[in-house]
Design a protein around this motif. Structure first.
Motif, PDB file in Angstrom:
ATOM      1  N   PRO A 120       0.822  -1.218   0.000  1.00  0.00           N
ATOM      2  CA  PRO A 120       0.000   0.000   0.000  1.00  0.00           C
ATOM      3  C   PRO A 120       0.851   1.260   0.000  1.00  0.00           C
ATOM      4  N   GLN A 121       2.056   1.137   0.526  1.00  0.00           N
ATOM      5  CA  GLN A 121       2.958   2.296   0.559  1.00  0.00           C
ATOM      6  C   GLN A 121       3.391   2.731  -0.828  1.00  0.00           C
ATOM      7  N   PHE A 149       2.235   9.610  -5.109  1.00  0.00           N
ATOM      8  CA  PHE A 149       1.885  10.874  -4.458  1.00  0.00           C
ATOM      9  C   PHE A 149       3.043  11.870  -4.544  1.00  0.00           C
ATOM     10  N   VAL A 150       4.254  11.421  -4.216  1.00  0.00           N
ATOM     11  CA  VAL A 150       5.420  12.329  -4.262  1.00  0.00           C
ATOM     12  C   VAL A 150       5.639  12.819  -5.696  1.00  0.00           C
ATOM     13  N   GLY A 158      -2.004   7.897 -10.859  1.00  0.00           N
ATOM     14  CA  GLY A 158      -1.393   6.758 -10.170  1.00  0.00           C
ATOM     15  C   GLY A 158      -1.552   5.472 -10.952  1.00  0.00           C
ATOM     16  N   VAL A 159      -2.744   5.250 -11.483  1.00  0.00           N
ATOM     17  CA  VAL A 159      -3.007   4.009 -12.227  1.00  0.00           C
ATOM     18  C   VAL A 159      -2.230   4.003 -13.554  1.00  0.00           C
ATOM     19  N   ALA A 172      -2.334   2.708  -5.662  1.00  0.00           N
ATOM     20  CA  ALA A 172      -2.188   4.088  -6.164  1.00  0.00           C
ATOM     21  C   ALA A 172      -3.543   4.788  -6.237  1.00  0.00           C
ATOM     22  N   ALA A 173      -4.559   4.070  -6.725  1.00  0.00           N
ATOM     23  CA  ALA A 173      -5.877   4.690  -6.879  1.00  0.00           C
ATOM     24  C   ALA A 173      -6.499   5.027  -5.530  1.00  0.00           C
ATOM     25  N   VAL A 174      -6.199   4.230  -4.508  1.00  0.00           N
ATOM     26  CA  VAL A 174      -6.778   4.483  -3.174  1.00  0.00           C
ATOM     27  C   VAL A 174      -5.941   5.487  -2.393  1.00  0.00           C
TER      28      VAL A 174
END
Lengths: 191, 280
Positions: free
Chosen positions: A51-52, A58-59, A129-130, A171-173
Motif C-alpha cells: 500500500p505504501q 503521491f510524491v 497513479g493508475v 495508487a488509486a486508493v
C-alpha cells in the motif's frame, strides 16, 4: 509598497526541496516495504502487497517527476536492501518504481488547467497513479534480457499483471487520500 | 520492529575496506549471476560469495531472522512460482518435460525441469544475498553518501541517498508512534483478515498521518540546508576515502568473476542444467 515575486522553480530542476522531499518519500517507502515485506501475492513471483506504493505516485504527483523517480528508485532499492539484503539484485524493479513516480509527476504538468478544485485534483491523482503504474512497470520486461529463465508468459502472468493490479489499487486508493490530506498543509506552509 | 541499517560487522576486515568496495561487489555479482544459468556454476559463485560474506564477520545470531526469512519465505515462493511456471524456459523450452507427479485438484504437472529452474533461481538469490548483507551490516551508514559521490553520482543525488538512509530510523520510530497512537483509538495492526483492498484500507490510518507529518516536518531540514547554501557550489565531504591495493584486489576478483561468467555465456557453456537425480 514594494512587492517581491519569485518565479516557480522548473519541475525539471533539482532543488533542495526536491532532494529532501524525495529522501523522505524514499525513506517512508523503504521503511514500509521493510515492515510489510511478508505479504506476498499468491501465484506471483516475489510480488508483494505494498500500500505504501501510493507514496511514490503521491510524491511524483505533488513534488514533480524528478522527486517521484528518486522516491521510487531509491526507496525500492533501500527497502529491498533492508528487507532482503539484496538492493541491487532486481534493479529493474527499482527503475520501474522510479518510472511510475516519474510518470505520475507528468500529470500535473499536462493537466494543470483541469485541476481547479480539490476533488478534480484527487480524481486526477488517482488516474495518474493508475496510468503511471501501467506505464512504469512495463520496464520489468527488461528481466527477459537479463535472467535466462524469464519468459514473456511468465513475466506477463506472474509478474506484470499481479503487480499492476495490486499497485494500481494502492495508487488509486492512497494517492488521492494523500493529496487531499496534503493540500491544506501545503497552503499553510505557503508552498 | 525498528528499521535501520545495523553496523554489526564493525571492526571486521571487510568493514575496513573502502565503502565503495562493498557497493561495487554486489553490483558486479549481479552482472555475473545474470550471465549464468547453470546451477553448478552458480553454486561456485555462492561459495565465492560466502567467502566474501565471512570476511564481514556478521554475528549469526543477529541476522538469523533475516536468513531464515530469506531461505524459507523467498525460497518457498521462488520454488512455488517456479513450479507453476512449468520450467519451460531456455534449453528446456523445446524438449519434452520429465513429469514427476501431478497435483490432483489442479492438474499441474511438477516437472524435473521446473524444479531445476526454481532451484537455479533460488541459488542465484542466495549468492546475491551473501554479497548484499555486508552493505547492510558491515558498512557505516554515514558512508553511503560519500561512497556514492566518489563512485561518480552527482553531489545532490548522493546527498539524497545519504538523507534517505539517515531518515530511516526516524521514519521507523514515527511509524511505531503512529501505530501506538492509532491503537489507543481502536486500530488493530495485527489483523490479517481480508483481501488486498481491505489490507490497504486498514493501513491508511497509519501511513497517511505518518507521510503527511514527515513531509510537513521536512521544511526545517530544507531551511537548514538552504541557510548553509546547499547546492550553490561544489560540496566538500567530511569523510575522505582512499582506495588501497587490497580494495583493488577485491574489486579485481569480482571483475574476474564477471568476465568469466560473460565468457561462459557467450560460449554457450552456461545453459540450464537438469538436476540428474530428478530424472533417474
Amino acid at each position: 509598497m514594494t512587492t517581491m515575486t519569485q518565479a516557480a522553480p522548473s519541475p525539471w530542476s533539482i532543488t533542495t526541496r526536491t532532494i529532501v522531499y524525495a529522501a523522505i518519500g524514499a525513506a517512508i517507502y523503504a521503511v514500509l516495504n521493510y515492515l510489510s515485506f511478508g505479504i506476498q501475492v499468491p501465484w506471483s513471483q516475489e510480488v508483494s502487497i505494498r500500500p505504501q506504493y501510493g507514496v511514490v505516485t503521491f510524491v511524483g504527483f505533488t513534488f514533480g517527476p524528478i522527486a517521484g523517480f528518486l522516491t521510487g528508485f531509491v526507496g525500492n532499492t533501500v527497502g529491498d536492501q533492508l528487507a532482503y539484503q539484496d538492493g541491487f539484485g532486481y534493479w529493474w524493479w527499482s527503475v520501474a518504481n522510479g518510472l511510475a513516480g516519474f510518470v505520475a509527476g507528468l500529470f500535473p504538468l499536462w493537466m494543470a488547467s483541469r485541476m481547479t478544485s480539490a476533488g478534480s485534483k484527487a480524481v486526477t491523482a488517482a488516474v495518474a497513479g493508475v496510468v503511471a503504474t501501467v506505464v512504469g512497470f512495463l520496464f520489468i520486461f527488461v528481466e527477459m534480457a537479463i535472467l535466462p529463465e524469464s519468459t514473456f508468459d511468465v513475466m506477463l502472468t506472474l509478474n506484470y499483471i499481479p503487480v499492476v493490479i495490486v499497485n494500481s489499487i494502492a495508487a488509486a486508493v492512497v494517492t488521492p487520500i494523500l493529496v487531499l490530506a496534503w493540500e491544506p498543509l501545503r497552503d499553510q506552509l505557503g508552498r | 520492529m525498528r528499521a535501520a541499517f545495523r553496523y554489526l560487522g564493525r571492526g571486521s576486515w571487510l568493514s575496513g575496506r573502502d565503502p565503495r568496495v562493498l557497493i561495487l561487489a554486489p553490483l558486479l555479482l549481479v552482472v555475473a549471476s545474470s550471465q549464468l544459468s547453470d546451477i553448478r556454476q552458480l553454486l561456485v559463485v555462492v561459495v565465492l560469495a560466502y567467502g566474501y560474506y565471512s570476511l564481514a564477520r556478521i554475528p549469526w545470531h543477529s541476522v538469523r531472522a533475516q536468513w531464515l526469512y530469506l531461505l524459507a519465505v523467498i525460497g518457498f515462493y521462488s520454488l512455488l512460482n517456479g513450479l507453476i511456471a512449468g520450467g519451460r524456459v531456455g534449453v528446456f523450452a523445446e524438449s519434452e518435460p520429465h513429469v514427476l507427479w501431478t497435483i490432483p485438484p489442479f492438474g499441474w504437472d511438477i516437472t524435473a525441469e521446473a524444479i531445476s529452474v526454481a532451484a537455479t533461481r533460488f541459488v542465484r538469490v542466495i549468492a546475491l544475498a551473501l554479497v548484499g548483507f555486508p552493505i547492510a551490516f558491515a558498512m557505516a551508514p554515514g558512508d553511503f553518501g560519500v561512497a556514492l559521490r566518489r563512485l561518480g553520482l552527482p553531489d545532490r543525488l548522493a546527498v539524497m541517498v545519504d538523507l534517505t538512509v539517515r531518515f530511516i530510523p526516524t521514519i521507523s520510530d514515527e511509524f511505531s508512534d503512529t501505530v501506538d497512537a492509532q491503537r489507543v483509538r481502536g486500530y488493530d495492526p495485527t489483523a490479517r483478515r481480508g483481501g488486498p483492498i481491505t489490507r490497504i484500507r486498514r493501513m491508511a490510518p497509519v501511513f497517511v498521518p505518518m507521510t503527511v507529518g514527515s513531509l510537513a516536518g521536512a521544511e526545517d531540514t530544507i531551511d537548514a540546508m538552504d541557510l548553509r547554501a546547499f547546492g550553490t557550489g561544489r560540496r566538500v565531504w567530511y569523510r575522505a576515502l582512499h582506495f588501497e591495493w587490497m580494495d583493488w584486489l577485491v574489486v579485481g576478483a569480482f571483475g574476474t568473476v564477471v568476465v568469466t561468467a560473460m565468457a561462459l555465456n557467450w560460449a554457450g557453456l552456461s545453459e540450464h542444467y537438469l538436476l540428474p537425480f530428478l530424472v533417474r
